[in-house]
Design a protein around this motif. Structure first.
Motif, PDB file in Angstrom:
ATOM      1  N   ARG A  33       0.508  -0.914   0.216  1.00 22.26           N
ATOM      2  CA  ARG A  33      -0.094   0.233   0.226  1.00 22.26           C
ATOM      3  C   ARG A  33       0.955   1.069  -0.324  1.00 22.26           C
ATOM      4  N   LEU A  34       0.370   1.820  -1.378  1.00 25.51           N
ATOM      5  CA  LEU A  34       1.732   3.541  -1.093  1.00 25.51           C
ATOM      6  C   LEU A  34       0.868   4.221  -0.130  1.00 25.51           C
ATOM      7  N   THR A  35       0.967   5.640   0.385  1.00 24.50           N
ATOM      8  CA  THR A  35       0.688   6.405   1.021  1.00 24.50           C
ATOM      9  C   THR A  35      -0.318   7.220   0.741  1.00 24.50           C
ATOM     10  N   SER A  36      -0.680   7.321  -0.834  1.00 22.82           N
ATOM     11  CA  SER A  36      -1.513   7.744  -1.968  1.00 22.82           C
ATOM     12  C   SER A  36      -2.617   6.690  -1.706  1.00 22.82           C
ATOM     13  N   GLY A  37      -2.346   5.415  -1.249  1.00 21.91           N
ATOM     14  CA  GLY A  37      -3.865   4.709  -0.710  1.00 21.91           C
ATOM     15  C   GLY A  37      -3.724   3.360  -1.564  1.00 21.91           C
ATOM     16  N   GLU A  38      -3.312   3.853  -2.794  1.00 23.51           N
ATOM     17  CA  GLU A  38      -3.051   2.811  -3.606  1.00 23.51           C
ATOM     18  C   GLU A  38      -2.774   1.079  -3.542  1.00 23.51           C
ATOM     19  N   MET A  39      -2.630  -0.223  -4.174  1.00 24.17           N
ATOM     20  CA  MET A  39      -2.487  -1.005  -3.098  1.00 24.17           C
ATOM     21  C   MET A  39      -2.548  -1.986  -4.289  1.00 24.17           C
ATOM     22  N   TRP A  40      -1.657  -3.064  -4.466  1.00 25.77           N
ATOM     23  CA  TRP A  40      -1.748  -3.902  -5.138  1.00 25.77           C
ATOM     24  C   TRP A  40      -0.542  -5.043  -4.770  1.00 25.77           C
ATOM     25  N   GLY A  41      -1.687  -6.394  -4.918  1.00 22.20           N
ATOM     26  CA  GLY A  41      -0.692  -7.723  -4.704  1.00 22.20           C
ATOM     27  C   GLY A  41       0.511  -8.137  -4.904  1.00 22.20           C
ATOM     28  N   GLU A  42       2.168  -8.451  -4.670  1.00 21.45           N
ATOM     29  CA  GLU A  42       3.670  -8.941  -5.460  1.00 21.45           C
ATOM     30  C   GLU A  42       3.252 -10.109  -5.276  1.00 21.45           C
ATOM     31  N   PRO A  43       3.067 -11.224  -5.651  1.00 19.28           N
ATOM     32  CA  PRO A  43       3.628 -12.826  -5.812  1.00 19.28           C
ATOM     33  C   PRO A  43       4.566 -12.989  -4.826  1.00 19.28           C
ATOM     34  N   LEU A  44       4.014 -14.219  -3.970  1.00 18.56           N
ATOM     35  CA  LEU A  44       5.864 -15.238  -3.134  1.00 18.56           C
ATOM     36  C   LEU A  44       5.596 -16.119  -3.406  1.00 18.56           C
ATOM     37  N   THR A  45       6.363 -16.117  -4.201  1.00 21.26           N
ATOM     38  CA  THR A  45       6.724 -17.347  -5.160  1.00 21.26           C
ATOM     39  C   THR A  45       8.103 -18.287  -4.454  1.00 21.26           C
ATOM     40  N   ASP A  46       8.381 -17.691  -3.336  1.00 20.31           N
ATOM     41  CA  ASP A  46       9.590 -18.835  -3.206  1.00 20.31           C
ATOM     42  C   ASP A  46       8.698 -20.522  -2.696  1.00 20.31           C
ATOM     43  N   PRO A  47       9.852 -20.857  -3.714  1.00 21.13           N
ATOM     44  CA  PRO A  47       8.881 -22.744  -2.574  1.00 21.13           C
ATOM     45  C   PRO A  47       8.929 -23.040  -1.311  1.00 21.13           C
ATOM     46  N   VAL A  48       9.760 -22.474  -0.675  1.00 22.12           N
ATOM     47  CA  VAL A  48       9.893 -22.989   0.520  1.00 22.12           C
ATOM     48  C   VAL A  48       8.005 -22.243   1.529  1.00 22.12           C
ATOM     49  N   ILE A  49       7.510 -21.492   0.837  1.00 25.29           N
ATOM     50  CA  ILE A  49       6.828 -20.771   1.490  1.00 25.29           C
ATOM     51  C   ILE A  49       5.542 -21.865   1.109  1.00 25.29           C
ATOM     52  N   HIS A  50       5.183 -22.666  -0.195  1.00 27.68           N
ATOM     53  CA  HIS A  50       4.703 -22.945  -0.299  1.00 27.68           C
ATOM     54  C   HIS A  50       4.240 -24.318  -0.213  1.00 27.68           C
ATOM     55  N   GLN A  51       6.051 -24.799   0.317  1.00 28.62           N
ATOM     56  CA  GLN A  51       6.137 -26.638   0.717  1.00 28.62           C
ATOM     57  C   GLN A  51       5.834 -26.417   2.080  1.00 28.62           C
ATOM     58  N   GLN A  52       6.222 -25.333   2.874  1.00 32.27           N
ATOM     59  CA  GLN A  52       5.319 -25.464   4.426  1.00 32.27           C
ATOM     60  C   GLN A  52       4.487 -25.347   4.395  1.00 32.27           C
ATOM     61  N   PHE A  53       3.332 -24.800   3.838  1.00 35.29           N
ATOM     62  CA  PHE A  53       2.289 -24.201   4.088  1.00 35.29           C
ATOM     63  C   PHE A  53       1.099 -25.532   3.369  1.00 35.29           C
ATOM     64  N   HIS A  54       1.742 -26.181   2.832  1.00 40.55           N
ATOM     65  CA  HIS A  54       1.050 -27.435   2.191  1.00 40.55           C
ATOM     66  C   HIS A  54       1.358 -28.732   3.104  1.00 40.55           C
ATOM     67  N   ASP A  55       2.556 -28.351   3.799  1.00 39.80           N
ATOM     68  CA  ASP A  55       2.950 -30.052   5.060  1.00 39.80           C
ATOM     69  C   ASP A  55       1.907 -29.277   5.204  1.00 39.80           C
ATOM     70  N   LYS A  56       1.932 -28.323   6.424  1.00 38.01           N
ATOM     71  CA  LYS A  56       0.742 -27.935   7.862  1.00 38.01           C
ATOM     72  C   LYS A  56      -0.563 -27.803   6.730  1.00 38.01           C
ATOM     73  N   LEU A  57      -0.868 -28.027   5.882  1.00 34.89           N
ATOM     74  CA  LEU A  57      -2.835 -28.505   4.985  1.00 34.89           C
ATOM     75  C   LEU A  57      -2.537 -30.419   5.617  1.00 34.89           C
ATOM     76  N   SER A  58      -1.805 -30.910   5.598  1.00 37.20           N
ATOM     77  CA  SER A  58      -1.408 -32.079   4.672  1.00 37.20           C
ATOM     78  C   SER A  58      -2.146 -32.486   6.666  1.00 37.20           C
TER      79      SER A  58
END
Length: 68
Positions: A33-58
């Motif tokens: 979020r910028l100070t102007s109020g504009e907001m956007w999403g930046e993809p997080l593509t680190d495979p460790v984040i995805h693997q940890q999430f799927h491990d916990k979900l499983s």
């Protein structure tokens, strides 16, 4: 952080839902979020984040199925 989770049943060769089988797909975004109020999403593509999430979900799905 924004997480999008999509879960859908696994289909057999005849396109029938397989009991107790599902695909899970997730995406992670860091919300900026910028100070102007504009907001956007930046993809997080680190495979460790995805693997940890799927491990916990499983693990969670297993424990829930076992009523633990």
């Amino acid at each position: 952080i924004r997480v999008t989770l999509v879960v859908r049943p696994v289909l057999d060769a005849s396109h029938n839902e397989m009991s107790q089988s599902h695909y899970a797909r997730c995406s992670f975004q860091r919300m900026v979020r910028l100070t102007s109020g504009e907001m956007w999403g930046e993809p997080l593509t680190d495979p460790v984040i995805h693997q940890q999430f799927h491990d916990k979900l499983s693990k969670s799905v297993f424990l829930e199925a076992q009523k633990i």
